[in-house]
Scaffold this motif. Structure first.
Motif, PDB file in Angstrom:
ATOM      1  N   CYS A 154      -6.456  -0.332   1.687  1.00 36.89           N
ATOM      2  CA  CYS A 154      -6.492  -0.473   0.229  1.00 36.89           C
ATOM      3  C   CYS A 154      -7.947  -0.389  -0.244  1.00 36.89           C
ATOM      4  O   CYS A 154      -8.817  -1.093   0.278  1.00 36.89           O
ATOM      5  CB  CYS A 154      -5.875  -1.806  -0.171  1.00 36.89           C
ATOM      6  SG  CYS A 154      -6.009  -2.157  -1.939  1.00 36.89           S
ATOM      7  N   ALA A 156      -9.101  -1.439  -2.927  1.00 40.08           N
ATOM      8  CA  ALA A 156      -9.480  -2.602  -3.741  1.00 40.08           C
ATOM      9  C   ALA A 156      -9.705  -3.850  -2.891  1.00 40.08           C
ATOM     10  O   ALA A 156     -10.686  -4.565  -3.076  1.00 40.08           O
ATOM     11  CB  ALA A 156      -8.407  -2.867  -4.797  1.00 40.08           C
ATOM     12  N   CYS A 157      -8.797  -4.120  -1.924  1.00 43.23           N
ATOM     13  CA  CYS A 157      -8.894  -5.379  -1.173  1.00 43.23           C
ATOM     14  C   CYS A 157      -9.128  -5.160   0.322  1.00 43.23           C
ATOM     15  O   CYS A 157      -9.194  -6.132   1.077  1.00 43.23           O
ATOM     16  CB  CYS A 157      -7.637  -6.222  -1.389  1.00 43.23           C
ATOM     17  SG  CYS A 157      -6.162  -5.535  -0.589  1.00 43.23           S
ATOM     18  N   CYS A 178      -2.780  -1.096  -2.163  1.00 48.53           N
ATOM     19  CA  CYS A 178      -1.593  -1.797  -1.700  1.00 48.53           C
ATOM     20  C   CYS A 178      -0.730  -2.153  -2.918  1.00 48.53           C
ATOM     21  O   CYS A 178      -1.204  -2.082  -4.060  1.00 48.53           O
ATOM     22  CB  CYS A 178      -1.998  -3.049  -0.922  1.00 48.53           C
ATOM     23  SG  CYS A 178      -2.797  -4.308  -1.936  1.00 48.53           S
ATOM     24  N   CYS A 181      -2.399  -4.644  -5.401  1.00 50.09           N
ATOM     25  CA  CYS A 181      -3.541  -4.170  -6.189  1.00 50.09           C
ATOM     26  C   CYS A 181      -3.151  -3.038  -7.143  1.00 50.09           C
ATOM     27  O   CYS A 181      -3.798  -2.837  -8.169  1.00 50.09           O
ATOM     28  CB  CYS A 181      -4.664  -3.699  -5.266  1.00 50.09           C
ATOM     29  SG  CYS A 181      -5.385  -5.028  -4.275  1.00 50.09           S
TER      30      CYS A 181
HETATM   31 ZN    ZN Z   1      -5.061  -4.239  -2.123  1.00 48.77          ZN
END
Ligand code: ZN
Length: 267
Positions: A154, A156-157, A178, A181
Motif C-alpha cells: 500500500c 499510503a500505509c 489497501c 486506505c
Molecule cells: Zn493502506
C-alpha cells in the motif's frame, strides 16, 4: 564531427523531393532524428539500407543546434523480414514504434528501452502477437520510463499486498492502496485489482524476455482488465490515446466464447 551507434527505425517520412527524415531509437541517445540526403535518388547509397523496424549501424554528422543529425553511412544488421509478411505482427510492431516515438526523449542511457524494443520486434519477426505479449511490453516499457506502478504494498500505509486480497489502484497514486486506505473512492480512474491480475503483472514486471509472457493464457476477462488497467496508466502519462493502441487492442480482442473457461491464477 561524426558519431556511430546502433539504432532501430521507428518512422520514415519524405523530406523535400529526394530526402528522408528517419526517426530512430538508439541505446545511447534515445529518440534521435536524422536527415538522409538524396535517399530517394536512383543511385543513392542508402537504398535498401534501412526500413521500418530494421536495426542498423549508423555513422552520422552530429548537429546540436536543431537536433537533426545528417546520416553519413547506414548498414542494416537485423532486417526482421517476418514483419513484411505477418500483418498482425507488423501492426503490433507499429504500435511499439509509436509508443517509442512518443515517449522516449532524446538523452543518454536508453539501453533498456532499446533492448526491450529489440526483443519485442525479434519475437514478432517469428511469432504472431498475443494480447499477453502486448500487455507484457507495456508494463516493461512503463518500468523503463519510471512509470511502473508499485504493486507489492500500500502506497499510503506500506502494508504488504501480495496475499489473496484485492487492492485498489489509481494512476495518480503511482501504486496500490489497501481497502482501508482506498476508502470509498468513486473516481472513474480507480481500479480494483484482483490477486490473479496482480500476480500476472508482478511476474511480467520481472521478466525481461517476451517468450514466456507471450504464451501466458489469460481468460478473456483478465485480458480486458489488464488492457483497461494499463491503458489508464498510459492515458494518465500521455494525456491522449494512441490510435495504433486501439487498433492493436481490437485486433487481439479476446474470444468471448471462451468465457466459460477458468481464469488462470498465476502466469
Ligand atoms: Zn493502506
Amino acid at each position: 564531427m561524426t558519431d556511430r551507434t546502433h539504432a532501430i527505425v521507428l518512422r520514415v517520412y519524405p523530406y523535400s523531393r529526394t530526402s528522408h527524415v528517419v526517426i530512430w531509437l538508439s541505446p545511447a541517445l534515445g529518440r534521435m532524428v536524422t536527415l538522409v540526403k538524396g535517399a530517394l535518388r536512383p543511385k543513392s547509397r542508402f537504398l535498401g539500407q534501412y526500413d521500418l523496424f530494421y536495426t542498423c549501424e549508423l555513422v552520422y554528422y552530429t548537429r546540436e543546434r536543431n537536433g537533426i543529425h545528417i546520416l553519413k553511412e547506414c548498414s542494416p544488421i537485423n532486417y526482421r523480414p517476418g514483419l513484411r509478411d505477418r500483418w498482425r505482427s507488423a501492426m503490433t510492431a507499429s504500435y511499439a514504434a509509436e509508443l517509442a516515438n512518443r515517449t522516449s526523449v532524446p538523452g543518454p542511457d536508453h539501453q533498456g528501452l532499446f533492448a526491450l524494443t529489440g526483443h519485442l520486434l525479434d519475437h514478432l519477426n517469428t511469432n504472431p502477437p498475443t494480447a499477453a505479449l502486448v500487455s507484457w511490453f507495456e508494463i516493461r516499457w512503463m518500468g523503463q520510463l519510471g512509470w511502473a506502478p508499485q504493486l507489492t504494498g500500500c502506497t499510503a500505509c506500506n502494508k504488504g499486498l501480495t496475499g489473496q486480497t484485492n487492492a485498489w489502484f489509481n494512476p495518480a497514486w503511482g501504486g496500490l492502496k489497501c481497502p482501508d486506505c482506498a476508502g470509498h473512492s468513486n473516481s472513474t480512474d480507480t481500479w480494483q485489482l484482483t490477486p490473479d491480475l496482480l500476480a500476472i503483472l508482478r511476474s511480467w514486471q520481472d521478466t525481461p524476455h517476451p517468450d514466456t509472457p507471450a504464451k501466458t493464457f489469460c481468460h478473456p476477462t483478465q485480458v480486458l482488465a489488464l488492457q483497461a488497467f494499463l491503458g489508464s496508466i498510459l492515458d494518465y502519462h500521455l494525456d491522449l490515446q494512441t490510435a495504433s493502441r486501439s487498433m492493436v487492442m481490437d485486433l487481439l480482442k479476446p474470444d468471448r466464447t471462451r468465457r466459460t473457461e477458468q481464469p488462470c491464477v498465476a502466469p
